[in-house]
Write a protein that holds these residues in place. Structure first.
Motif, mmCIF file in Angstrom:
data_model
loop_
_atom_site.group_PDB
_atom_site.id
_atom_site.type_symbol
_atom_site.label_atom_id
_atom_site.label_comp_id
_atom_site.label_asym_id
_atom_site.label_seq_id
_atom_site.Cartn_x
_atom_site.Cartn_y
_atom_site.Cartn_z
ATOM 1 N N GLU A 62 36.797 44.003 47.835
ATOM 2 C CA GLU A 62 37.407 42.548 46.243
ATOM 3 C C GLU A 62 37.558 43.516 45.323
ATOM 4 O O GLU A 62 36.270 44.664 44.356
ATOM 5 N N ARG A 63 38.530 43.517 44.694
ATOM 6 C CA ARG A 63 38.672 43.769 43.571
ATOM 7 C C ARG A 63 37.855 43.758 41.999
ATOM 8 O O ARG A 63 37.534 45.195 40.977
ATOM 9 N N GLY A 98 39.342 32.716 42.508
ATOM 10 C CA GLY A 98 39.663 31.863 41.344
ATOM 11 C C GLY A 98 38.752 30.058 41.585
ATOM 12 O O GLY A 98 38.717 29.792 40.071
ATOM 13 N N VAL A 102 38.719 20.914 41.043
ATOM 14 C CA VAL A 102 39.666 19.465 41.571
ATOM 15 C C VAL A 102 40.562 19.922 43.079
ATOM 16 O O VAL A 102 40.320 20.942 42.988
ATOM 17 N N ALA A 144 42.580 47.401 46.684
ATOM 18 C CA ALA A 144 43.519 47.779 47.493
ATOM 19 C C ALA A 144 44.616 48.487 46.788
ATOM 20 O O ALA A 144 45.329 47.490 45.933
ATOM 21 N N GLY A 185 47.300 31.467 48.539
ATOM 22 C CA GLY A 185 48.669 31.385 48.148
ATOM 23 C C GLY A 185 50.162 31.686 48.392
ATOM 24 O O GLY A 185 50.719 30.402 48.715
ATOM 25 N N SER A 242 44.178 24.535 46.141
ATOM 26 C CA SER A 242 42.552 25.088 46.534
ATOM 27 C C SER A 242 42.689 24.554 48.095
ATOM 28 O O SER A 242 42.443 25.578 48.779
HETATM 29 C C1 FAD Z 1 42.453 28.168 34.903
HETATM 30 C C2 FAD Z 1 41.790 27.664 36.535
HETATM 31 C C3 FAD Z 1 41.689 26.597 37.298
HETATM 32 C C4 FAD Z 1 41.766 26.166 37.718
HETATM 33 N N1 FAD Z 1 41.266 25.235 38.365
HETATM 34 C C5 FAD Z 1 42.086 24.412 39.678
HETATM 35 C C6 FAD Z 1 41.777 23.717 40.476
HETATM 36 O O1 FAD Z 1 40.715 22.749 39.501
HETATM 37 N N2 FAD Z 1 41.895 23.231 41.547
HETATM 38 C C7 FAD Z 1 42.231 24.259 42.706
HETATM 39 O O2 FAD Z 1 42.593 24.170 43.781
HETATM 40 N N3 FAD Z 1 42.569 25.245 42.144
HETATM 41 C C8 FAD Z 1 42.508 25.735 40.312
HETATM 42 N N4 FAD Z 1 42.786 26.498 40.422
HETATM 43 C C9 FAD Z 1 43.940 27.853 40.997
HETATM 44 C C10 FAD Z 1 43.082 28.642 42.307
HETATM 45 O O3 FAD Z 1 41.790 29.168 41.702
HETATM 46 C C11 FAD Z 1 44.091 29.082 42.780
HETATM 47 O O4 FAD Z 1 44.776 28.328 43.362
HETATM 48 C C12 FAD Z 1 43.211 29.873 44.079
HETATM 49 O O5 FAD Z 1 42.328 29.724 43.947
HETATM 50 C C13 FAD Z 1 44.202 30.963 45.026
HETATM 51 O O6 FAD Z 1 44.075 31.131 46.079
HETATM 52 P P1 FAD Z 1 44.224 32.193 46.548
HETATM 53 O O7 FAD Z 1 42.785 32.609 47.918
HETATM 54 O O8 FAD Z 1 45.465 32.364 46.688
HETATM 55 O O9 FAD Z 1 43.676 33.960 45.768
HETATM 56 P P2 FAD Z 1 42.489 33.997 44.501
HETATM 57 O O10 FAD Z 1 41.398 33.036 43.978
HETATM 58 O O11 FAD Z 1 43.114 34.023 43.263
HETATM 59 O O12 FAD Z 1 41.946 35.553 44.907
HETATM 60 C C14 FAD Z 1 42.508 36.298 45.201
HETATM 61 C C15 FAD Z 1 41.608 37.063 45.204
HETATM 62 O O13 FAD Z 1 41.922 38.731 45.315
HETATM 63 C C16 FAD Z 1 41.568 39.915 44.705
HETATM 64 N N5 FAD Z 1 42.154 40.892 44.505
HETATM 65 C C17 FAD Z 1 43.652 40.840 44.141
HETATM 66 N N6 FAD Z 1 44.247 41.569 43.790
HETATM 67 C C18 FAD Z 1 43.443 42.617 45.002
HETATM 68 C C19 FAD Z 1 43.762 44.247 45.027
HETATM 69 N N7 FAD Z 1 44.153 44.599 45.542
HETATM 70 N N8 FAD Z 1 42.058 44.174 46.232
HETATM 71 C C20 FAD Z 1 41.227 43.638 46.607
HETATM 72 N N9 FAD Z 1 40.981 42.509 46.255
HETATM 73 C C21 FAD Z 1 41.808 42.247 44.968
HETATM 74 C C22 FAD Z 1 40.905 38.688 43.689
HETATM 75 O O14 FAD Z 1 40.309 39.705 42.439
HETATM 76 C C23 FAD Z 1 40.805 37.581 43.472
HETATM 77 O O15 FAD Z 1 38.805 38.240 44.282
HETATM 78 C C24 FAD Z 1 42.882 27.294 38.972
HETATM 79 C C25 FAD Z 1 43.447 28.110 38.069
HETATM 80 C C26 FAD Z 1 42.862 29.007 37.153
HETATM 81 C C27 FAD Z 1 43.475 29.902 36.450
#
Ligand code: FAD
Ligand code: SF4
Length: 787
Positions: free
Chosen positions: A34-35, A83, A90, A221, A490, A502
């Motif tokens: 995790e970065r 995220g 939500v 990564a 995503g 999410s």
């Molecule tokens: C302010 C805000 C409010 C939101 N509210 C909602 C809500 O209420 N309900 C909802 O459903 N969604 C919400 N979202 C959206 C939701 O957070 C995202 O859709 C969700 O987190 C995406 O999940 P994911 O697994 O695709 O990626 P992420 O949750 O973004 O996880 C990716 C992870 O990978 C890590 N990473 C990235 N690049 C690297 C790398 N090269 N090497 C190692 N680690 C890395 C990041 O640091 C992060 O921890 C919100 C987003 C924001 C910004």
């Protein structure tokens, strides 16, 4: 040499946390990179005076990764829990029809529901009404507003991943991790310092660690390459050791770095490093902003108290039209921490910033920095009367994430006009709700001036499809052509969910990691222990490796189906009520032609450059469709901005057929320091034949000089071609491009009014635009003669 780990997971958001948890529960040896940082209780940043003190992701630290990419502003998290650390908690499931197109076979709402139930169990979801306390003020106001607008039947309370136990008392959650009850402080979007949010580090990731997963934070990564034996080597930057490069080998890699980062890493591996050459050329395609739309309401009649209660507590469904003309979206009321009141008030001022469009982003950031670090009493008081509005919906998922040819920078190609019906309806509802609250609706200035949306929910770019010709991943999330490499975040979703995504991301990850584990263990019946109601999913499986650990944990309760709160929503036949707020736009097509001369000195000798260019046959021309998305706003704003799309041809720099204009901006009659002068600005970025980025930077100078030459002033574009993306980039050519009379007459036939079918409304819109146009010409040319 055999890979060190059975599985390597990159990222700890909704995809990564699910993957790490299930792989570890299945008994595989798991390493996680995790970065970002871990955020133990009470450690989220709160220094409001310095945006770099823990807030913004830079140099390997910071919670918010804000990417102001050309085409889209994106906000995402960096940290252990992804995220979930900053999201609004939500959790919703997309309506069944979402899966009718674009999803591969095997996906439907019914097929995904058991995995959504599993996610709901792990994250302990419940709506605000289950808190057993009085509803927050903004929650009550939204219910009243829904009733006032005749939308009560589409109003509901979504599930939230928040613990509503007693405040201030740490109690272990079902995974043994202590959490407190929500105190209603409204800080969910900047990190919950009391651990009342059910963030992923407190459930999925905690279970992963309990089952032996090895977590490495501050590990980013940067490269994935296949090993000669089965498996992959991942290179990462160790931010905890001054950015030292390190490697780790694993039999399987689960890439879960979030939509943009996952797609970017794969684009670089395929196109820059050449390590994953077989990835489909659909990489980057089907990017969706999930229809995100952001607005604010200032000066509500009654107190709104945005800092009271969890950030979002209610939802409203809008469902209009049929088939491809259907508009479906959710509106959610938003809160913000009390300390952010002044920040939003700066955005309100953003409307009046008198800067050229390309400098707006920088100017906004400067204005935010200039803001006093401590909020004044007045700001705080005003802050109680301001609201955040969030909408998200089904956009066309027709964007593309790409690396720019020479610089290698990421960009988003986002087609605003084709998604305009959605944005227009969202904007109307925001106006209606603001009016019902007795408030002023204010829109994100980047949207108003540059038509750049903000997305926090973006999806796609690395999507699932049966064939590599249509998508990058198999329907089970494995990269076509690269066995053992998976994408479970995503980026994998092939369409917008329309709802907060999410739950869907986590449910798809549950489904696909289950398939990967079944294959790895050779055990087709494996399911997550919570789903099976067994102490360990692996207990019933054949041992996979000698190193597998045997679990002694007690059997968790079996997951039961959870009622979908959106089931209570009733959509009347014919759709939800139409907004009474008209949003009428205008569109026309303009063709201009002229001559430019490269390297002409001085650059501003436009006539000389035109002459030279003409004698050498160096033509330049463009054909643009200019869209004014909202005529009211276009007329009211000082910038009078429109979207310019089309092609530009510059001799020697583009193919004869022209290059596509990428996010062009047109400003009609921008004020200058003189009352009797106006400028019309054209900023038309394009990629040249050499792969470099160029900008056609032109202006018409409308002024009353000695001769009465209104036609020449409004049809002469003084033009500079710059190498680079903004107006500070060096000039490489200059000249003049003109609007000829035949082209002007043709242009008059192209005017189209958008957003209404009423002939009266259309005539009125054209009259208003014409009056504004003529009014400005009158100010410049006639008044000087008469006064
Ligand atoms: C302010 C805000 C409010 C939101 N509210 C909602 C809500 O209420 N309900 C909802 O459903 N969604 C919400 N979202 C959206 C939701 O957070 C995202 O859709 C969700 O987190 C995406 O999940 P994911 O697994 O695709 O990626 P992420 O949750 O973004 O996880 C990716 C992870 O990978 C890590 N990473 C990235 N690049 C690297 C790398 N090269 N090497 C190692 N680690 C890395 C990041 O640091 C992060 O921890 C919100 C987003 C924001 C910004
Ligand atoms: S309102 Fe405050 S206490 Fe409750 S979940 Fe959000 S940040 Fe945590």
């Amino acid at each position: 040499m055999a890979p060190t780990y059975d599985a390597l997971v990159i990222g700890t958001g909704f995809g990564g946390a699910v993957a790490a948890c299930r792989l570890a529960q299945a008994g595989l040896s798991v390493r996680v990179l995790e970065r970002g940082l871990r955020y133990p209780k009470g450690s989220f940043p709160r220094d409001w005076s310095n945006p770099f003190n823990g807030w913004l992701w830079r140099y390997g630290q910071g919670l918010f990764d804000v990417k102001l990419l050309p085409g889209m502003s994106i906000v995402q998290a960096a940290g252990y829990g992804g995220g979930s650390l900053i999201y609004a908690n939500v959790h919703l499931r997309p309506p069944a029809e979402t899966f009718d197109s674009d999803w591969p076979e095997g996906y439907s709402r019914a097929a995904l529901d058991p995995y959504c139930d599993l996610v709901a169990y792990m994250l302990d979801l419940q709506p605000i009404t289950a808190s057993g306390r009085d509803l927050p003020t903004k929650t009550q106001r939204m219910r009243e507003v829904a009733r006032k607008l005749g939308r009560e039947q589409q109003f509901f309370y979504p599930d939230l991943a928040v613990r509503f136990a007693s405040r201030g008392e740490p109690m272990p959650n079902k995974f043994g991790v202590p959490q407190e009850g929500c105190n209603g402080c409204g800080e969910c979007d900047i990190g919950c310092n009391v651990r009342a949010k059910n963030t992923l580090d407190l459930n999925y990731l905690a279970v992963a660690e309990q089952n032996g997963a090895e977590m490495t934070t501050q590990a980013e990564a940067t490269r994935i390459e296949p090993l000669s034996s089965a498996g992959y080597r991942v290179t990462y930057t160790d931010h905890a050791a001054d950015g030292a490069p390190r490697t780790v080998d694993a039999r399987r890699v689960f890439l879960c770095a979030g939509t943009v980062n996952t797609t970017e890493l794969l684009l670089r591996c395929r196109d820059q490093w050449g390590t994953l050459p077989r990835i489909s050329d659909r990489l980057g395609c089907r990017y969706s902003a999930n229809g995100d739309f952001l607005a604010f309401a200032f000066d509500t009649r009654e107190v709104w108290d945005p800092a009271e209660g969890p950030t979002i507590t209610t939802s409203l469904v809008v469902d209009q039209g049929q088939g491809k003309d259907k508009t479906w979206f959710l509106f959610q009321e938003g809160g913000h921490p009390g300390q952010a009141a002044g920040l939003l008030q700066v955005l309100d001022l953003g409307r009046d910033l008198r800067v050229p469009a390309d400098l707006l982003q920088k100017e906004l950031v400067r204005a935010l920095r200039r803001r006093s670090p401590s909020e004044s009493d007045l700001q705080k008081q005003k802050g109680r009367f301001q609201a955040v509005f969030l909408a998200m919906g089904r956009d066309r998922a027709n964007g593309r994430l790409a690396l720019r040819p020479l610089s290698g920078d990421m960009e988003v190609r986002w087609d605003v006009p084709s998604n305009l019906p959605l944005y227009r309806t969202q904007e109307q509802l925001c106006q209606d709700i603001a009016r019902a609250l007795g408030a002023r609706a204010v829109f994100n200035p980047l949207w108003e001036r540059l038509h750049i949306p903000v997305s926090v929910h973006n999806l796609g770019g690395c999507t699932m499809a049966e064939e590599p010709a249509y998508g990058v991943l198999t329907p089970d999330g494995e990269v076509h052509g690269h066995p053992g490499l998976y994408v479970l975040d995503g980026a994998a979703l092939p369409a917008s969910t329309g709802v907060n995504p999410s739950s869907t991301i986590a449910a798809v990850a549950e489904r696909n990691v289950e398939a990967a584990i079944r294959e790895a263990l050779g055990h087709p019946g494996w399911t997550a222990p919570e789903r099976a109601g067994t102490p360990s999913g692996r207990a019933a499986a054949e041992p996979f490796r000698a190193s597998m650990r045997m679990s002694t944990r007690v059997a968790p309760p079996k997951v039961v189906p959870r009622e979908d709160p959106m089931r209570s929503v009733v959509i009347p036949e014919g759709g939800t009520v139409l907004s009474p707020t008209p949003v009428v736009g205008l569109r026309f097509t303009e063709r201009m032609r002229g001559f430019i001369h490269p390297g002409h000195e001085p650059v501003t000798d436009y006539a000389g450059a035109e002459h030279e260019g003409k004698s050498q046959g160096r033509g330049a021309e463009f054909t643009l469709t200019i869209t004014l998305t909202n005529l009211d706003r276009f007329l009211a704003e000082k910038a009078h901005a429109g979207i310019a799309q089309g092609t530009v041809h510059v001799h020697g720099l583009t193919p004869p057929g022209g290059a596509e204009v990428e996010r062009g901006v047109f400003n009609l009659f921008v004020d200058t320091d003189s009352y009797y002068e106006r400028r019309m600005l054209y900023l038309l970025p394009f990629t040249g034949l050499d792969g470099e980025q160029y900008l056609l930077d032109g202006y018409k100078h409308v002024r009353d000089d000695d001769g009465f030459d209104m036609w020449a002033d409004t049809s002469t574009l003084y033009t500079v071609i710059r190498r680079g993306g903004d107006r500070g980039s060096p000039a490489v050519a200059s000249g003049i491009i003109r609007l000829g009379m035949p082209d002007f007459l043709q242009q008059l036939t192209t005017f189209a009014v958008l957003g209404t079918t009423s002939p009266v409304a259309k005539a009125h819109a054209l009259k208003r635009f014409g009056s504004m146009f003529m009014g400005n010409l009158w100010d410049v040319f006639a008044r000087t003669k008469l006064e």
